[in-house]
Design a protein around this motif. Structure first.
Motif, PDB file in Angstrom:
ATOM      1  N   LEU A 199     -74.745   4.001 -77.536  1.00  0.00           N
ATOM      2  CA  LEU A 199     -74.258   2.901 -78.366  1.00  0.00           C
ATOM      3  C   LEU A 199     -75.342   2.341 -79.281  1.00  0.00           C
ATOM      4  O   LEU A 199     -75.091   2.038 -80.452  1.00  0.00           O
ATOM      5  N   HIS A 200     -76.559   2.208 -78.773  1.00  0.00           N
ATOM      6  CA  HIS A 200     -77.637   1.634 -79.576  1.00  0.00           C
ATOM      7  C   HIS A 200     -77.893   2.469 -80.832  1.00  0.00           C
ATOM      8  O   HIS A 200     -77.966   1.935 -81.949  1.00  0.00           O
ATOM      9  N   ASP A 201     -78.000   3.787 -80.673  1.00  0.00           N
ATOM     10  CA  ASP A 201     -78.272   4.642 -81.825  1.00  0.00           C
ATOM     11  C   ASP A 201     -77.080   4.712 -82.767  1.00  0.00           C
ATOM     12  O   ASP A 201     -77.249   4.791 -83.993  1.00  0.00           O
ATOM     13  N   PHE A 202     -75.859   4.678 -82.219  1.00  0.00           N
ATOM     14  CA  PHE A 202     -74.695   4.628 -83.095  1.00  0.00           C
ATOM     15  C   PHE A 202     -74.723   3.375 -83.953  1.00  0.00           C
ATOM     16  O   PHE A 202     -74.520   3.421 -85.172  1.00  0.00           O
ATOM     17  N   GLN A 203     -74.987   2.221 -83.337  1.00  0.00           N
ATOM     18  CA  GLN A 203     -75.004   0.982 -84.104  1.00  0.00           C
ATOM     19  C   GLN A 203     -76.124   0.982 -85.136  1.00  0.00           C
ATOM     20  O   GLN A 203     -75.944   0.496 -86.251  1.00  0.00           O
ATOM     21  N   ARG A 204     -77.274   1.535 -84.775  1.00  0.00           N
ATOM     22  CA  ARG A 204     -78.370   1.613 -85.741  1.00  0.00           C
ATOM     23  C   ARG A 204     -77.945   2.426 -86.961  1.00  0.00           C
ATOM     24  O   ARG A 204     -78.162   2.010 -88.111  1.00  0.00           O
ATOM     25  N   ALA A 205     -77.340   3.585 -86.732  1.00  0.00           N
ATOM     26  CA  ALA A 205     -76.916   4.425 -87.851  1.00  0.00           C
ATOM     27  C   ALA A 205     -75.801   3.763 -88.658  1.00  0.00           C
ATOM     28  O   ALA A 205     -75.792   3.833 -89.899  1.00  0.00           O
ATOM     29  N   ALA A 265     -78.059  -1.521 -97.971  1.00  0.00           N
ATOM     30  CA  ALA A 265     -78.722  -1.048 -99.184  1.00  0.00           C
ATOM     31  C   ALA A 265     -79.865  -0.100 -98.865  1.00  0.00           C
ATOM     32  O   ALA A 265     -80.376   0.581 -99.773  1.00  0.00           O
ATOM     33  N   ASP A 266     -80.283  -0.046 -97.609  1.00  0.00           N
ATOM     34  CA  ASP A 266     -81.355   0.874 -97.233  1.00  0.00           C
ATOM     35  C   ASP A 266     -80.945   2.325 -97.440  1.00  0.00           C
ATOM     36  O   ASP A 266     -81.785   3.183 -97.712  1.00  0.00           O
ATOM     37  N   TRP A 267     -79.648   2.621 -97.263  1.00  0.00           N
ATOM     38  CA  TRP A 267     -79.160   3.986 -97.483  1.00  0.00           C
ATOM     39  C   TRP A 267     -78.908   4.142 -98.979  1.00  0.00           C
ATOM     40  O   TRP A 267     -77.960   3.566 -99.520  1.00  0.00           O
ATOM     41  N   LYS A 268     -79.747   4.890 -99.631  1.00  0.00           N
ATOM     42  CA  LYS A 268     -79.749   4.950-101.097  1.00  0.00           C
ATOM     43  C   LYS A 268     -78.542   5.668-101.682  1.00  0.00           C
ATOM     44  O   LYS A 268     -78.337   5.648-102.904  1.00  0.00           O
ATOM     45  N   PRO A 295     -75.639  12.093 -88.491  1.00  0.00           N
ATOM     46  CA  PRO A 295     -76.608  12.821 -89.327  1.00  0.00           C
ATOM     47  C   PRO A 295     -77.462  11.915 -90.205  1.00  0.00           C
ATOM     48  O   PRO A 295     -78.476  12.367 -90.752  1.00  0.00           O
ATOM     49  N   TYR A 296     -77.072  10.650 -90.340  1.00  0.00           N
ATOM     50  CA  TYR A 296     -77.776   9.725 -91.229  1.00  0.00           C
ATOM     51  C   TYR A 296     -78.624   8.710 -90.453  1.00  0.00           C
ATOM     52  O   TYR A 296     -79.042   7.696 -91.015  1.00  0.00           O
ATOM     53  N   MET A 297     -78.867   8.997 -89.194  1.00  0.00           N
ATOM     54  CA  MET A 297     -79.721   8.129 -88.377  1.00  0.00           C
ATOM     55  C   MET A 297     -81.066   7.945 -89.077  1.00  0.00           C
ATOM     56  O   MET A 297     -81.714   8.933 -89.448  1.00  0.00           O
ATOM     57  N   PRO A 298     -81.482   6.716 -89.324  1.00  0.00           N
ATOM     58  CA  PRO A 298     -82.763   6.513 -90.012  1.00  0.00           C
ATOM     59  C   PRO A 298     -83.941   6.986 -89.166  1.00  0.00           C
ATOM     60  O   PRO A 298     -83.855   7.057 -87.944  1.00  0.00           O
ATOM     61  N   SER A 299     -85.029   7.296 -89.828  1.00  0.00           N
ATOM     62  CA  SER A 299     -86.235   7.758 -89.143  1.00  0.00           C
ATOM     63  C   SER A 299     -86.887   6.615 -88.364  1.00  0.00           C
ATOM     64  O   SER A 299     -86.587   5.433 -88.590  1.00  0.00           O
ATOM     65  N   GLU A 300     -87.786   6.965 -87.486  1.00  0.00           N
ATOM     66  CA  GLU A 300     -88.514   5.946 -86.728  1.00  0.00           C
ATOM     67  C   GLU A 300     -89.299   5.031 -87.660  1.00  0.00           C
ATOM     68  O   GLU A 300     -89.412   3.827 -87.415  1.00  0.00           O
ATOM     69  N   ILE A 301     -89.831   5.608 -88.734  1.00  0.00           N
ATOM     70  CA  ILE A 301     -90.584   4.798 -89.701  1.00  0.00           C
ATOM     71  C   ILE A 301     -89.647   3.802 -90.388  1.00  0.00           C
ATOM     72  O   ILE A 301     -89.989   2.624 -90.560  1.00  0.00           O
ATOM     73  N   LYS A 323     -78.567  -7.965-105.771  1.00  0.00           N
ATOM     74  CA  LYS A 323     -79.364  -6.741-105.767  1.00  0.00           C
ATOM     75  C   LYS A 323     -79.982  -6.504-104.388  1.00  0.00           C
ATOM     76  O   LYS A 323     -80.252  -7.445-103.646  1.00  0.00           O
ATOM     77  N   GLU A 324     -80.200  -5.243-104.077  1.00  0.00           N
ATOM     78  CA  GLU A 324     -80.830  -4.835-102.820  1.00  0.00           C
ATOM     79  C   GLU A 324     -80.070  -5.357-101.602  1.00  0.00           C
ATOM     80  O   GLU A 324     -80.677  -5.695-100.583  1.00  0.00           O
ATOM     81  N   ALA A 325     -78.771  -5.420-101.742  1.00  0.00           N
ATOM     82  CA  ALA A 325     -77.920  -5.826-100.615  1.00  0.00           C
ATOM     83  C   ALA A 325     -76.768  -4.864-100.484  1.00  0.00           C
ATOM     84  O   ALA A 325     -76.169  -4.442-101.486  1.00  0.00           O
ATOM     85  N   GLY A 326     -76.458  -4.501 -99.249  1.00  0.00           N
ATOM     86  CA  GLY A 326     -75.286  -3.705 -98.952  1.00  0.00           C
ATOM     87  C   GLY A 326     -74.237  -4.570 -98.287  1.00  0.00           C
ATOM     88  O   GLY A 326     -74.049  -5.737 -98.662  1.00  0.00           O
ATOM     89  N   HIS A 327     -73.609  -4.039 -97.247  1.00  0.00           N
ATOM     90  CA  HIS A 327     -72.485  -4.737 -96.631  1.00  0.00           C
ATOM     91  C   HIS A 327     -72.914  -5.924 -95.778  1.00  0.00           C
ATOM     92  O   HIS A 327     -72.154  -6.874 -95.621  1.00  0.00           O
TER      93      HIS A 327
END
Length: 416
Positions: A241-247, A254-257, A293-299, A391-395
């Motif tokens: 659940l944690h990784d699903f919510q993160r993705a 807006a982080d997902w370009k 597939p779009y899980m953000p990197s650790e960085i 600007k620089e805002a998503g949902h």
């Protein structure tokens, strides 16, 4: 004409009576008595308190408040969306209270630490329709001792609830701020249909979902969220659940370009399929499978200031405890027509209180459903005073850009 006005006003009066006198709901099938020892401690900014309000439309409502120290302040009511919590407003509550307001956020029916709702798929899902969620909001306002709310602010599903509150009780909710999701207005009543189905119903309820006709069949997220398996898909997904919510939070931010939304030109399958995977899924895939597939990197995770891991843990802890079914039931009321049927009672009415719409440049929800944004601007909200793209805002605008959002809210409230 006079007769028509009388009918509408009578309907509003009857609805108001129901909302002012919400019945208590009893029943052993309702979710809840959740033991407090299972709660994760909420880390809140200084100046926000947590408490519970009993017997509100059958619920025990979990409330966060800021600006409560001073009596007789005008109030602001904050209504969250899916899959969120009162906690989602944590970053703007104290700044708004510093402007002189008593700021109230609460866990909606079906979410978090509010109890008394039916958590079964085969239970009373109609109790999650927008009508009932609006009754919860009004009941809470009354229970807290406010005869009116200076402004009701809603995000996502909460925007629809806030709009409904403003539509049917403008005497209580004196101004409206919608975040992310536009209110396209009230559907017209079917007229002269003894031989034909009205055009708007033909368009909005096709017998065959156009997305299912694509070479790779697809399904809209609202339809997916209405399925029996959606709760289990998300709660017990392969990645956890944690990784699903993160993705999920990531791809709608807006982080997902790749989030470059635009207005669709038609309801054709090809046009609808231009939306991202979190709104239009491959049929047979789950939401966790779509976003994995779009899980953000650790960085990227480490650099995410608007939702660091300890704050995401709050969502994971709460939804692990409650599941998603309560929130998902609202979507069932949409796809099943209950929300539309309730709105039809107010056909011909518009939102006539001062209103404001704020959304992120990278938020696809701005253009869902197709045409709602234009309808809101042209007809549904007759006093739409402010309209902003951030600007620089998503949902997740109240978490991604809280400082800018607070400024825009303050500007609108000063204007009215």
């Amino acid at each position: 004409m006079k007769r028509r006005s009388f009918v509408i006003n009578t309907a509003l009066t009857a609805f108001g009576t129901i909302m002012y006198n919400p019945p208590k709901v009893l029943g052993a099938q309702l979710n809840q008595t959740i033991k407090n020892e299972s709660f994760m401690n909420i880390e809140l900014p200084e100046g926000i308190r947590e408490r519970y309000i009993d017997d509100v439309n059958g619920l025990k409502i979990h409330v966060l408040e800021a600006g409560f120290e001073t009596q007789n302040r005008p109030s602001i009511l904050l209504i969250h969306g899916f899959p969120e919590l009162a906690y989602s407003w944590r970053k703007i509550m104290v700044p708004l209270s510093d402007l002189g307001y008593h700021v109230i956020a609460y866990d909606q029916r079906g979410y978090g630490r509010t109890t008394g709702w039916d958590d079964r798929y085969d239970g009373d899902y109609a109790s999650f329709r927008t009508h009932e969620l609006a009754r919860d909001a009004l009941g809470l306002v009354m229970a807290l001792g406010f005869k009116s709310v200076h402004s009701v602010i809603g995000h996502d599903v909460g925007a629809m609830v806030a709009a409904y509150c403003a539509l049917v009780r403008p005497d209580v909710f004196q101004s409206l701020i919608l975040l992310s999701c536009p209110f396209g207005g009230v559907p017209e009543l079917p007229f002269d249909i003894k031989d034909n189905t009205p055009k708007d119903q033909k368009d909005s309820h096709p017998k065959v979902d156009p997305l299912s006709t694509l070479p790779i069949p697809k399904i809209d997220s609202t339809s997916y969220f209405s399925t029996r398996n959606a709760n289990d898909d998300m709660l017990n997904c392969k990645q956890g659940l944690h990784d699903f919510q993160r993705a999920y939070f990531y791809v709608k931010s807006a982080d997902w370009k790749e989030n470059k939304p635009f207005a669709l030109t038609s309801l054709s399958a090809e046009e609808l399929a231009k939306q991202p995977m979190y709104y239009v899924l491959d049929k047979g895939k789950t939401m966790p499978e779509e976003v994995a597939p779009y899980m953000p990197s650790e960085i990227s995770i480490a650099s995410c200031k608007w939702l660091p891991e300890n704050e995401l843990d709050m969502y994971t802890s709460e939804f692990t405890r409650t599941g998603f079914q309560g929130g998902l039931n609202w979507y069932r009321c949409n796809t099943g027509g209950l929300n539309r049927a309730d709105l039809e009672l107010f056909s011909g009415h518009t939102i006539d209180i001062p209103s404001c719409f704020i959304t992120g440049v990278a938020d696809w929800a701005t253009y869902r459903p197709m045409g709602a944004l234009e309808q809101m601007q042209q007809k549904a909200c007759t006093k739409l005073l402010d309209f902003h793209f951030v600007k620089e805002a998503g949902h997740w605008i109240q978490q991604e850009r809280p400082e800018i959002l607070t400024q825009l809210i303050a500007c609108f409230l000063n204007k009215i």
